[in-house]
Structure formats: C-alpha cells, structure tokens
Design a protein around this motif. Structure first.
Motif, PDB file in Angstrom:
ATOM      1  N   ILE A 150       0.839  -0.832  -0.040  1.00  0.00           N
ATOM      2  CA  ILE A 150       0.278  -0.197  -0.470  1.00  0.00           C
ATOM      3  C   ILE A 150       1.156   0.895   0.220  1.00  0.00           C
ATOM      4  O   ILE A 150       1.658   1.189   0.425  1.00  0.00           O
ATOM      5  N   CYS A 151       0.202   2.089  -0.277  1.00  0.00           N
ATOM      6  CA  CYS A 151       0.950   3.425  -0.508  1.00  0.00           C
ATOM      7  C   CYS A 151       0.800   4.458   0.511  1.00  0.00           C
ATOM      8  O   CYS A 151      -0.692   4.163   0.985  1.00  0.00           O
ATOM      9  N   ALA A 152       2.362   4.702   1.193  1.00  0.00           N
ATOM     10  CA  ALA A 152       1.909   5.147   2.566  1.00  0.00           C
ATOM     11  C   ALA A 152       0.752   6.679   2.117  1.00  0.00           C
ATOM     12  O   ALA A 152       0.047   6.760   3.418  1.00  0.00           O
TER      13      ALA A 152
ATOM     14  N   GLU B 210       6.641   1.405  -8.700  1.00  0.00           N
ATOM     15  CA  GLU B 210       7.200   3.267  -8.319  1.00  0.00           C
ATOM     16  C   GLU B 210       6.979   3.673  -7.282  1.00  0.00           C
ATOM     17  O   GLU B 210       8.055   4.747  -7.087  1.00  0.00           O
ATOM     18  N   CYS B 211       6.078   3.853  -6.412  1.00  0.00           N
ATOM     19  CA  CYS B 211       5.895   4.292  -5.001  1.00  0.00           C
ATOM     20  C   CYS B 211       6.517   4.170  -3.983  1.00  0.00           C
ATOM     21  O   CYS B 211       7.501   3.363  -3.470  1.00  0.00           O
ATOM     22  N   PRO B 212       7.412   5.619  -3.610  1.00  0.00           N
ATOM     23  CA  PRO B 212       8.762   5.595  -2.870  1.00  0.00           C
ATOM     24  C   PRO B 212       8.045   5.512  -1.407  1.00  0.00           C
ATOM     25  O   PRO B 212       8.895   5.138  -0.232  1.00  0.00           O
TER      26      PRO B 212
ATOM     27  N   ILE C 243      -0.740   7.152  -6.828  1.00  0.00           N
ATOM     28  CA  ILE C 243      -1.153   8.198  -7.344  1.00  0.00           C
ATOM     29  C   ILE C 243       1.061   8.623  -8.535  1.00  0.00           C
ATOM     30  O   ILE C 243       1.339   8.646  -9.579  1.00  0.00           O
ATOM     31  N   HIS C 244       1.866   7.110  -8.031  1.00  0.00           N
ATOM     32  CA  HIS C 244       3.675   7.423  -8.513  1.00  0.00           C
ATOM     33  C   HIS C 244       3.319   6.613  -9.176  1.00  0.00           C
ATOM     34  O   HIS C 244       4.207   5.350  -9.094  1.00  0.00           O
ATOM     35  N   THR C 245       3.186   6.644 -10.610  1.00  0.00           N
ATOM     36  CA  THR C 245       3.259   6.159 -11.777  1.00  0.00           C
ATOM     37  C   THR C 245       4.910   5.967 -12.145  1.00  0.00           C
ATOM     38  O   THR C 245       5.150   8.060 -11.630  1.00  0.00           O
TER      39      THR C 245
END
Ligand SMILES: [Zn+2]
Ligand SMILES: [Zn+2]
Length: 960
Positions: free
Chosen positions: A786-788, A797-799, A816-818
């Motif tokens: 999951i994207c925090a 690519e999500c950081p 959103i981190h495409t």
C-alpha cells in the motif's frame, strides 16, 4: 358459359318473338342508313385523307393499357379471429369484388336480357343497336341514347370519364373510340370476363358499386345467395339507379323487374312456369331499408388507424407511389388480416377507460383555434398557443388544463370575447377538449412480433387518424431506457456483468451538472448492475454508459429499432446529438414512440432477436393475391446474445419482486420489467413482459404538465390492470434459461473473484454468460503493498510502500506514483512535500490519539473519585453503628478506593503530558475541526476531574 342446347332454344324463341321481328326490321332500315353514312365517311376519308378518321382511332387509348377490371372496391379489415373490424372507404369505393362462380346464372342472364340481348353473339358492338343510335343521334343530336353493349358500358365506365359535358363533335369522336375499343377488348378478353367486370363495376344505387355490394346492401346477403326474384330487382336498377331505386321507388323498380323477367322468359333463360311463380314473390318486403352492413362514416379504432399507416408505408416500400398506395388501400378491394386480438383489445379499452385508474380524477385539456375577419378585411388566425400566452400575461401559472369541460368552454368563451371586437366576423373556430392525464399502451406477442392491441389514448375518439399516442407521439422514455441504452450493451459487448459494481457516490456530467438519484441526496456506495436495474439507480447507469461509451449504447438502440433518435441534427441553430451520457437515463432530444419502446423490450423477451412489430399478417388484393406478407416484409435481426437477454430478464424480475416495480406484480406468472419516470414527472412508463406477452404503458399530460402525487403510478396501474386480466386463464410460465449461463460466487463489492480471508463477509452468487465470467481477483478488499501517502495499492514505482489490508470504494485503484509521475523534474521537492504532509498527518494522528487517551484518563479519574466518595460515606455510617466488623470492612474498601484514585490521578497527568508533547511536535496545526473540538472537550475534563475529587482523604481511626 353455356352455349349448348339452351342457347339454341333461346335463339329460336327470339326468332319466334313478334316483337323481336319488328325490332329486326327497324334494325334493317337503320342498317341501311348507317351503311350510307359509312359509305359517306369512307368517301370523305378517301378525298380528304383517311387521316382524320385514323386520327380518332389513333388517339384512343391503347387497349393493352386499359384495365377494365374494376377499381374502387372497399377494403376490409379483419381481426385475428376473422371478425370484420373496419371497412376502408373513399368516394366511389363501395365495392366488393366477386368471381364469376359466385354470381348466380339468373343474375348473369338477367343483365344480358335487359341490357344486351345479343351479348354472346356480337363482336363488342351491336350493329343493330348502332344503327338505331346513329339514326337517333343524327336526327336528335343526342348520341348518348341507348344501345350500348355490355362491353361498351364496361369501356365507358373505366376509360371515358367526365363525358357528360362534351360537345357534339367530342361525343362523336368518343363514340367512335368506344366502338373501336369495345371490339379490341373482345379480342383480348372472354365474354365471361367482360360480363364479370361489368357486374363488378356498375353503379347499383345507395353508394353500392358492383353486384356483391348491392346484394349485401339490399338483401343483407352475398350475391351468391340471391334467388331469381332478387336477381331481377338488382338487374332492374342498372339503367337508372335513382329512378329504379328499390327502396325509394319500389313501384318503378317493380315495373322494370317485370320487364327483366319478361325478357328472360322471351330470350329463353327462364321457363314460363318460373316466370309465373316469380311474379308472385313479394320481394320488396325483404329489402333492407336501413343499411345494416356498412358503416361508412364509422370512426375507426386507434389500431385500425395505425394499421392503415403501416400498410401505406409498406406499400410504398414495395415501390408504389403515395397516391397509388392510398388508392389501393382505400379502393383496391383489399382484405387486410390484422393481428388485433379482439379479446385483449377489449380488455385494454376497458382498463384504459376505467375512471378508477385515475387517482386524481379526470381533467380537461383545451385546444382552440379561431379565425376572425376584422371590418377592414384583415384575417387573423388565433392558435392554442396564442390563447395560452394571452392568459399567462395576467397569470404566469395559467395552463390549458381545466377541472371540468364547462371551465374549458368558459375559458374559450372568455378568450373569444377578448379578441373578437365589434364589427369583427368569426370565420371559423374549432375546439378540442380531451381527457387528461392521457395514456398509451402497446401489447404484442414477442415470439411473433404481432401487435395484439394498442391504445392511442383514453376517452372518446372523435375522428379517424387523430393523434395516436401509441404509434405517433414521441415522449421522453425516462429510466426504461437504462436497460436498452446501457445495461444491454454493457452485458452484451461491454465486458461487464450483472455483478460488476459502480460506486453510487456524488457524480457529475462533464459540464458539471450533477447526476441525481431519485432517492435524493443519498448514495449507496458500491452497487452491482443488478441492483442498479432493480432500484433504478441513476449514477450507476450513467457511470456504466460512460464506461462502455455512449456511442456503443446508441448503436444498440438503433438495432433495437428506435427511429426517433438524433445522431447529429441542427434544430433552431443548435446542434443536438443523443450520443451523450444522458442517453443512459433516457434524456434524449425528441423522445420515443410507445410501440418502439415496447419492441425493444420484446426483443429482450424474445431471447435477443428483434422482430419488427407488425399489425397485420397479410394483405390480399380483390383477386385473393397476396400483395403484402408481414413475414416477408418484417425486419428481423439478432440484437443480443440469448444469454444477455436472459440475464437482463433475470435482473428485471428483481424490479418486479423487490425493486421499483413491485406494484405491477399480479403474481400468477413470472414478470420482468422496468419502470420509467422522467425527472420532472412529465412522463411515467412501465415496460415489461411475461413469457406470453410484452406490454408498455405510458401516462402523462398531452401538454406536458407534471403528473401530481399518485398520478405517477398510472402507468403501472394500467399495465397491471391489463396484464392481470390477459393472463387470467394462462398457467404460470417461467422464463427459460438458455445454455451458456453459469452461476458463480463473487465478492459483492467488486463483482470479482473473492479473495479468501478478505472477501468472506461479502460473498454473493450471480449468473454469468459462460464466456464473460470474472477472472480477476477482488481489488476492493486488498491485502498487499500500500502507498503510505495515498492509502491506495502502491505502484511499482511508489516511494512510500508499506504493507497492509484495506477496503476501497472503487475497483482497480492505484496510487499516484506512476512512472510518469516519478519522472517529473522537481520530483524530489514533490516527494519532500508529500513526506511532510505524511509527517504532519502522523503528528495529527498522534495528537488525536493522545487527546483520546486523556479523555479516557479523565473519565477514569472521575469514576475513581466517585467510588472513593461512596466508600467514605459507608465508613462514616459503619462508625456510627459501632459494629467493629463493619467498620473494619468499610475501612478496607476506603483504602483500596484511595489507592485506585491516586493511580488515576497519575495516569491523567501522564496523558496530559503526552498530549502537550504531541501538540508541540505539530499535531495541533494538522488537527481538523472535529479534532479541535475534541481537544477543547478534553481540556474541560482536565480541570474538572481534580475539582470533583474529595477534598481530603479521611484517615482510618487508629486502634479500632
Ligand atoms: Zn472483495
Ligand atoms: Zn504511492
């Protein structure tokens, strides 16, 4: 024809007749005169040139182009059980064609005997007769007198029209052409056919043309049933139908009839005995004075009106011009076998006209037109619209709907008084006051495409081909359109299933106009298409159409047979197109016809195959040839897969058993259908079907006033009222599930394959086309990366990846981190900002947690304080009683309560400290309004708790 023995006898009798002999002598003299005339003409022709005479013959119509078979026959319409329901008549069409075998010999002989005794011998013209006519013509100037053979009369009736006003030379010319054509006709047509065409053509009075129409008119039976006596009456009319009228002048006819019979006897067609007997017959007492057979001025039903339009259109499709089609329909002697079911039609008429089905009663819509000429000659036309705007000047809410007919009339009068000045002349006025609200209905057999009954409106139908609300009027279809414009294509070609979900949440069209549900500002979250259909959910429908594209929906609508849709049309300078998301809700430029909406639902009911609705099975011409065959003409095509049709039916059964259409459920057989209401309640619909019939009802005001209160239920009430009665004696019949339907358990929130352990609380089973089953796992219930930052499933690519479990409100979401997002030049700055937002959010969350901890510490402290106070009160009471055991026990309780109180005080202080620390690290600034309020509440608690504590802890008395 019988040219045998009887013919010889007749000839002989003719020769024996003294009267005949005299006539023959006259004929001989006249023949000599004619001979001289002809010699003269030939001599002139030889001198002046044969051209003049030749020209007259040449200018005669070509015999091969002349159709002497009678036109102007009545057309009859029959219902599905063979009852005659209408007779279509135009001027000069009151004919019913017969074949020769239907005409009694006596009648054939009667005509020959009185009109043309040498008919079977002459070549088309009767030389003896011509000689007589020539003599009379030359001496008196009147060539129209007598001696026309039956062949000539036939030519005259069918070729030469308007001949009564011609000049002498025209008359001679016509007579020559008539002779020529009569001879030509005899070369190409048998005596029998000539006589038959003649008998089918002649005028026999009382608007009857031909012997069959006359027989039905005068004797109420077919010509084939006429006896000799009656045949003589009919033949007697021919020479002068008004003078020999057997109803108005029976004495004239009686004389003529006697002449007919005498000729028949003299010419050997009947015996002396027959002649003597028939003269005794009181035939005139049997003649129908009142016409029981024909209703020429009858107002046809809405069904017949629509049927005639359909037949005209079909004839034109076959290449007839509009005029030809019209002539054929109204005077071609057609037999139209309609599909109208008389029992169902009578149920429809009864229900539609039952006042009890209109909860607010009947109101009246006034339409009024007025033409006025002022004293200076100016003519002004006043329309209904002008009347309405006249009254709206003083009352902006004025409508042309009135509670009583009398009110409508009074309004009309008031308007007339207002616009007609002194000296003005009213040239014409016309009003039309119709019952409101109005309804329309179409009922067809979806398995054949045959329309069994329609209603074009309620109340008295006053004229033919008036406004037909079932087949002509277009109205907005409302939510009935969701199924055909959206769900049908979505399931059939859009890859969606009944389990597919859409999020019922605030949503707007591209221009910002919000899509509203009928249940107001409420949203039901993730909802399957099945639920969307059952509960008529607008946002679910619009989102679905947007997913599959309005273009696809539009193409399916064309396949369903809708002809009133607008692709791209400029109306009053604005370009309109129905290829829009509003198509999902039936918001279209023009509207639809009831019969076409019904046909689209019938397509679903018929397993997905469209059958063009037809109102007839076949049409035959007066010779019995089939000129229109509905099965040949009917358009048919597969619109939906059989599986799609069944899935839609399954969902629409829910509408009737537990959704918006429960009111139509009469319970004796399964029903599928869909309600429709336009947003302003101008139009209400119900389209639905059983395994037997498909029916669509509409209700509304002709001039678009809103339906009021329970009037919005009229379409359902009428549908149920009709269908319940129609199904009264039919056994329950289930919709048949086709091959290729499978059942599967899916996650209710995603419509996809359930994930074990995640979706267990939201499983459901649904039907699917076996070629369109869910293959993806539920992505509403989610376990994984999951994207925090966004809380959504992380992209590769999500950081800010983390792991967790979540439930989302949309399928297929990602953070959103495409790759594209991460490739932005200032990505470091953006990510730092996102990190800061997360830190602030974390701090706010910590502060909020601390506040919650402080709140519970305060509550605990208050509770401990109360317990200690109670214990102290008990100790005082024990000490007063002097019971040592009681005192010791009470002291023990006080000690415990005091300890607990002290612990609570410490915990409250720690919580206060923790909150202060969280707020110091930024939590305060990120706390929302609710958090702030909660902090304020906590602060109050902090100060109040110690105040509530007992002022002093009483010490236990020592030594007790
Ligand atoms: Zn799930
Ligand atoms: Zn992310």
């Amino acid at each position: 024809m019988d040219y045998g023995r009887r013919g010889l006898v007749r000839k002989q009798k003719s020769l024996n007749s003294r009267r005949r002999k005299r006539a023959n002598k006259v004929g001989l003299i006249a023949g000599m005169v004619l001979f001289l005339l002809v010699v003269g003409v030939c001599a002139m022709a030889a001198c002046v040139g044969f051209g003049a005479f030749r020209g007259i013959i040449d200018s005669a119509p070509d015999i091969s182009n002349i159709d002497v078979t009678p036109t102007g026959y009545s057309t009859f319409v029959y219902d599905s059980q063979g009852n005659q329901t209408a007779k279509l008549v135009s001027t000069d069409s009151n004919r019913i064609p017969v074949t020769l075998d239907m005409v009694p010999k006596d009648l054939q002989h009667a005509f020959v005997a009185i009109e043309d005794e040498r008919f079977y011998q002459h070549p088309g013209i009767d030389m003896q007769g011509i000689l007589r006519a020539m003599v009379i013509g030359v001496t008196s100037g009147h060539f129209s007198e007598g001696a026309s053979t039956i062949t000539q009369q036939l030519i005259k009736n069918n070729v030469f029209t308007g001949w009564t006003d011609e000049s002498f030379s025209e008359s001679v010319r016509r007579k020559i052409q008539e002779w020529y054509l009569a001879v030509e006709l005899e070369k190409t047509m048998s005596k029998d056919d000539i006589l038959l065409n003649y008998m089918n053509t002649i005028n026999l009075g009382h608007s009857t043309l031909g012997v069959e129409a006359a027989s039905r008119r005068y004797f109420g039976k077919s010509v084939s049933k006429l006896n000799l006596s009656e045949c003589a009456v009919i033949a007697g009319i021919t020479q002068n139908p008004s003078y020999y009228d057997p109803i108005i002048y029976p004495e004239h006819n009686k004389e003529r009839r006697a002449q007919v019979l005498k000729n028949m006897r003299d010419q050997g067609w009947i015996s002396q005995d027959e002649y003597d007997n028939v003269l005794q017959d009181d035939v005139y007492s049997r003649i129908q004075v009142v016409d029981n057979n024909t209703n020429d001025n009858a107002v046809n039903s809405y069904f017949v009106d629509a049927l005639t339009d359909e037949i005209l259109a079909d004839l034109m499709k076959k290449g007839y011009s509009e005029t030809q089609a019209y002539t054929l329909l109204y005077s071609g002697g057609l037999n139209i076998y309609s599909t109208q079911d008389p029992e169902i039609q009578s149920i429809v008429d009864e229900v539609v006209n039952d006042e009890a089905n209109y909860p607010n009663g009947t109101r009246w819509y006034l339409q009024y037109q007025l033409t006025v000429q002022s004293s200076d000659g100016t003519i002004t036309n006043y329309s209904t619209e002008m009347m309405e705007s006249h009254f709206r000047q003083s009352n902006p809410y004025f409508t042309l709907i009135f509670n009583t007919k009398e009110d409508a009339k009074a309004c009309e009068e008031e308007y007339k008084n207002a616009v007609v000045g002194p000296g003005d002349t009213v040239l014409g006025e016309r009003d039309n006051i119709t019952a409101q609200p109005q309804v329309s209905l179409t009922l067809e057999d979806q398995h054949t495409g045959n329309v069994l009954a329609i209603s074009g409106g309620r109340g008295e139908k006053k004229a033919n081909r008036t406004l037909n609300r079932a087949t002509d009027t277009v109205r907005q279809p409302g939510s009935t359109f969701k199924v055909v414009s959206t769900y049908a294509p979505a399931l059939d070609a859009g890859g969606l299933t009944l389990a597919t979900t859409q999020n019922d949440a605030p949503y707007a069209y591209a221009d910002g106009t919000p899509v509203r549900n009928w249940y107001g500002e409420a949203y039901r979250g993730l909802s399957s298409l099945r639920l969307g259909i059952q509960n008529s959910m607008n946002i679910v429908a619009v989102k679905t159409l947007v997913d599959i594209t309005p273009q696809l929906g539009y193409e399916y609508l064309l396949d369903f047979g809708f002809t009133t849709l607008v692709d791209n049309e400029e109306i009053n300078g604005r370009v309109f197109s129905d290829i829009q998301p509003t198509l999902a809700l039936g918001g279209i430029t023009k509207g639809v016809k009831n019969i076409e909406l019904n046909a689209s639902y019938a397509t679903i009911a018929n397993g997905g195959e469209y059958l063009e609705p037809k109102m007839y099975t076949k049409v035959t011409d007066h010779d019995g040839n089939v000129i229109l065959d509905a099965d040949e003409i009917r358009q048919t095509r597969r619109v939906l897969k059989e599986t799609t049709a069944w899935l839609l039916t399954s969902a629409m059964e829910d509408v009737v058993t537990k959704g918006t259409g429960t009111r139509v459920n009469f319970g004796t057989t399964p029903i599928a259908g869909k309600t429709g209401t336009t947003s302003d309640e101008n139009d209400v619909w119900f389209s639905g079907y059983t395994n037997y019939y498909c029916c669509t009802t509409w209700a509304g005001y002709d001039e678009n006033t809103d339906l009021v209160g329970s009037e919005s239920g009229i379409a359902k009430t009428i549908w149920r009222g009709v269908m319940e009665k129609v199904h009264e004696n039919l056994p329950s019949s289930d919709f048949q599930k086709p091959a290729g339907i499978v059942q599967m358990t899916v996650c209710r929130l995603s419509g996809k394959l359930p994930v074990a352990g995640l979706c267990d609380g939201s499983l459901t089973t649904e039907y699917f086309d076996q070629d369109n089953v869910p293959t993806e796992q539920c992505d509403i219930h989610y376990q994984g990366t999951i994207c925090a930052y966004s809380g959504l499933p992380a992209t590769d690519e999500c950081p800010f990846k983390t792991t967790g479990v979540a439930t989302f409100d949309e399928s297929g979401l990602k953070c959103i981190h495409t790759a594209e997002f991460m490739a932005q030049p200032n990505i470091a700055e953006i990510l730092a900002q996102e990190q800061a937002e997360m830190d602030q959010a974390a701090a706010a969350a910590a502060a909020s947690d601390a506040q919650a901890a402080l709140n519970s510490a305060n509550a605990a402290l208050q509770e401990a304080s109360n317990v200690l106070q109670t214990a102290q009160d008990n100790l005082v009471a024990a000490q007063q009683s002097g019971d040592a055991n009681a005192i010791a026990a009470a002291q023990e309780t006080v000690n415990t309560a005091a300890n607990n109180y002290n612990v609570a005080v410490q915990q409250q202080a720690a919580a206060q400290q923790a909150l202060t620390a969280a707020q110091a690290s930024g939590g305060q600034t990120q706390t929302g309004a609710a958090g702030t309020a909660s902090s304020a509440g906590a602060a109050t608690g902090t100060t109040s708790a110690p105040a509530a504590a007992p002022a002093a802890v009483p010490q236990a008395p020592a030594g007790q």
